[in-house]
Motif scaffolding. Structure first.
Motif, PDB file in Angstrom:
ATOM      1  N   GLU A  35       0.827  -1.206   0.000  1.00  0.00           N
ATOM      2  CA  GLU A  35       0.000   0.000   0.000  1.00  0.00           C
ATOM      3  C   GLU A  35       0.864   1.261   0.000  1.00  0.00           C
ATOM      4  N   LYS A  36       1.906   1.248   0.803  1.00  0.00           N
ATOM      5  CA  LYS A  36       2.789   2.417   0.893  1.00  0.00           C
ATOM      6  C   LYS A  36       3.513   2.657  -0.430  1.00  0.00           C
ATOM      7  N   GLY A  39       1.064   3.660  -3.200  1.00  0.00           N
ATOM      8  CA  GLY A  39       0.593   5.025  -2.996  1.00  0.00           C
ATOM      9  C   GLY A  39       1.525   6.072  -3.572  1.00  0.00           C
ATOM     10  N   LEU A  80      -7.134   0.312  -2.761  1.00  0.00           N
ATOM     11  CA  LEU A  80      -6.138   1.374  -2.922  1.00  0.00           C
ATOM     12  C   LEU A  80      -6.740   2.566  -3.669  1.00  0.00           C
ATOM     13  N   HIS A  84      -7.145   6.417  -1.967  1.00  0.00           N
ATOM     14  CA  HIS A  84      -6.461   7.587  -2.528  1.00  0.00           C
ATOM     15  C   HIS A  84      -7.402   8.518  -3.293  1.00  0.00           C
TER      16      HIS A  84
END
Length: 121
Positions: A35-36, A39, A80, A84
């Protein structure tokens, strides 16, 4: 149309764990790391909050020796997109297409478009 190249997503089967030091269901470290990293590939211009959309996810098949369930990779990508602000909610997906492709440079390519029905209106 929005096109985003992402790292290969985790399977939903390995994204969450139960119990351990945490109570209930929780994201696994590999999912949090994905995810990090994923992103960082999202631009501010992508954050348009589409409500009715078509989603195409194309994954580069990691190898031919192991069978993989293509459908298990959609949920982490969809979550995701919601997190975002690219789509308002993953329930707004009107059409979903997932494919394997061994000849692409990115591990995962995501294409999000306004649903065709909305374009005709």
């Amino acid at each position: 149309m929005i096109r985003i190249g992402l790292p290969f997503p985790p399977s939903i089967n390995s994204a969450y764990g139960n119990g351990g030091n945490k109570r209930g269901r929780h994201k696994m470290p590999a999912y949090l790391a994905w995810e990090k990293l994923a992103g960082t590939r999202i631009k501010d211009s992508h954050r348009i909050g589409l409500r009715n959309y078509t989603l195409h996810i194309c994954l580069r098949r990691p190898d031919l020796r192991r069978s993989r369930d293509l459908g298990n990779y959609e949920k982490c990508v969809s979550d995701l997109l919601v997190a975002h602000g690219i789509v308002a909610d993953d329930s707004g997906c009107e059409r979903l297409l997932m494919t394997w492709d061994q000849n692409m440079s990115d591990e995962c390519v995501v294409i999000i478009q306004q649903a065709e029905e909305q374009l005709a209106a």
